[in-house]
Design a protein around this motif. Sequence first.
Motif, short mmCIF file in Angstrom:
data_model
loop_
_atom_site.label_atom_id
_atom_site.label_comp_id
_atom_site.label_asym_id
_atom_site.label_seq_id
_atom_site.Cartn_x
_atom_site.Cartn_y
_atom_site.Cartn_z
N GLY A 1 4.30 -9.90 -23.98
CA GLY A 1 3.02 -9.38 -23.52
C GLY A 1 3.05 -9.11 -22.02
O GLY A 1 2.65 -8.06 -21.56
N ASP B 1 2.84 -5.46 -20.24
CA ASP B 1 1.79 -5.14 -19.26
C ASP B 1 2.40 -4.62 -17.97
O ASP B 1 2.01 -3.59 -17.44
CB ASP B 1 0.95 -6.39 -18.94
CG ASP B 1 -0.06 -6.67 -20.04
OD1 ASP B 1 -0.17 -5.82 -20.94
OD2 ASP B 1 -0.71 -7.72 -19.99
N GLU B 2 3.38 -5.37 -17.46
CA GLU B 2 3.97 -5.04 -16.16
C GLU B 2 4.67 -3.67 -16.24
O GLU B 2 4.46 -2.81 -15.39
CB GLU B 2 4.95 -6.13 -15.76
CG GLU B 2 5.69 -5.89 -14.46
CD GLU B 2 4.76 -5.87 -13.25
OE1 GLU B 2 3.67 -6.46 -13.34
OE2 GLU B 2 5.13 -5.26 -12.24
N THR C 1 4.28 -1.24 -18.44
CA THR C 1 3.35 -0.13 -18.71
C THR C 1 2.74 0.33 -17.41
O THR C 1 2.63 1.52 -17.14
CB THR C 1 2.25 -0.59 -19.69
OG1 THR C 1 2.89 -1.16 -20.82
CG2 THR C 1 1.41 0.58 -20.15
N GLY C 2 2.38 -0.65 -16.56
CA GLY C 2 1.82 -0.32 -15.25
C GLY C 2 2.81 0.48 -14.41
O GLY C 2 2.48 1.51 -13.83
#
Lengths: 243, 270
Positions: free
Chosen positions: A37, A41-42, A44-45
């Motif tokens: 997760g 998140d990281e 995708t950013g």
Amino acid sequence: MNKPAEAVRSPASTAPLEIRFGQVGLAQVRIRTTDPGAILDELTGRVATAPQFFERTAVCLDLSALEKEPDVAEVRAVMDAVRRAGMLAVGLAHGTAAVDALARALDVPVLTYFRPQNRPPPVLQPADPQELAVPTLMHHTPVRSGQRVYARHRDLVVTSTVGAGAEVIADGCVHVYGAVRGRAVAGARGDVTARVFCQEFYAELVSVAGVYRVFETIPAELAGKPVQAWLSGDDLHVARIGS
Amino acid sequence: MTEIIVVTSGKGGVGKTTTSASLACGIARRGKRVAVIDFDIGLRNLDLIMGCERRVVYDFVNVIQGDCTLKQALIKDKRIDTLYVLAASQTRDKDALTQEGVRRVLDELTADGFDYIICDSPAGIEKGAHLAMYFADRAVVVVNPEVSSVRDSDRILGLLASKTLRAEQGNGGVKEHLLLTRYSPKRVASGEMMSVDDVKEILGLDVIGVVPESQDVLTASNAGTPVILNEQSDAAQAYEDAVARLLGESKPLRFIEEPKKGFFARMFGG
């Protein structure tokens, strides 16, 4: 990194295939956690900040920064997270015997780092060739409010504007050939020699190597002018260029 | 060729729905087949502005969930016979919209031979706004000459450049246009309001229309007649110009006075 490839040619040019050895550019992702997760998140950013640069980029996973050796299921989940973020994990970085075993279990190659000593001695520069090979990150579209562009281990050149509430960040220098209304951060990993340069200055915040200055109001002598910012000791100087 | 145009802004209350209704009417009046869709699920407004609120039987969500056909849900305008409205649902929330469902509806409208599909986006940057812009070919970003609206528009432009199908496919992205509404040349001249040039400079985009602040807009909304149909009004003429520019004609900007000194120059004394 793109050297002419050495080819092992088959005797007949009609052979069904040809094997060539060469070097290709590969992003290395050094993970500090196996939480898919957090990685999703990281990444995708990061991908969102420069989709043209990161999307479907081949990635080599480096497990050396993990506190304990991960198991096959964990690494598979991480590779899946990388794929969902839009990049493609193609192998594991060379490391311990455990990494070799993982790679075998996952059916992916172990990729060896390019080692400088394997090359003929460099003629002039004692610097690490890997660093020299990293090109400046170029960004040619406006950086809009809420967007963040980060140049890791290198300089950043923006040829458009940086909107209010946008962030341009580099481990090296930040150059903006347009107006900066958002934040400009140079030397994000502590390089005190890094500088910020911009064509039209309206920035909210400027920082070099962690020393920052917030511009609640913009001094009249700087507003809209070409400006640079640099560190001298612990002081951040912000001044017009060419005056 | 069907062209999908999203009308968006980020900020609420800047005139997205007024603009959607007037652009849709203006384009349809030129003989094009136009469908205008309200993406603001749960806060249905477009039907009021279009004056068809008492004829809504089925809505966008009903079509997506297969409760009715698209033909049953499309409301034909009583004034212009090439104009159709697809109303939002008032009783659902934004989660009722799915990307697949939206794609199906847009594909069906395309197959049906519509020339233009206008997507009236909700405010914000959440799911409804995201889906309204996702399939767009062009975007009309509605902005008021005021700092918070300009910043929100900048944010939306960033999303248009990254979170749309065209951006993901990398084939040129969504074509972006700015439309200024509630513009008051007098207040610009007295330095209370940002000028067209200030907004253009900050957002780095060309302006497709400048709609002056006008009493007629409120009157038109309450009457359920898109303001563009009130020929006497400045706002109507400004929207008509915007329609012409959207369809590729070039027209000089009207209803703006040349400001004596720019917003930033005054702010910073440059």
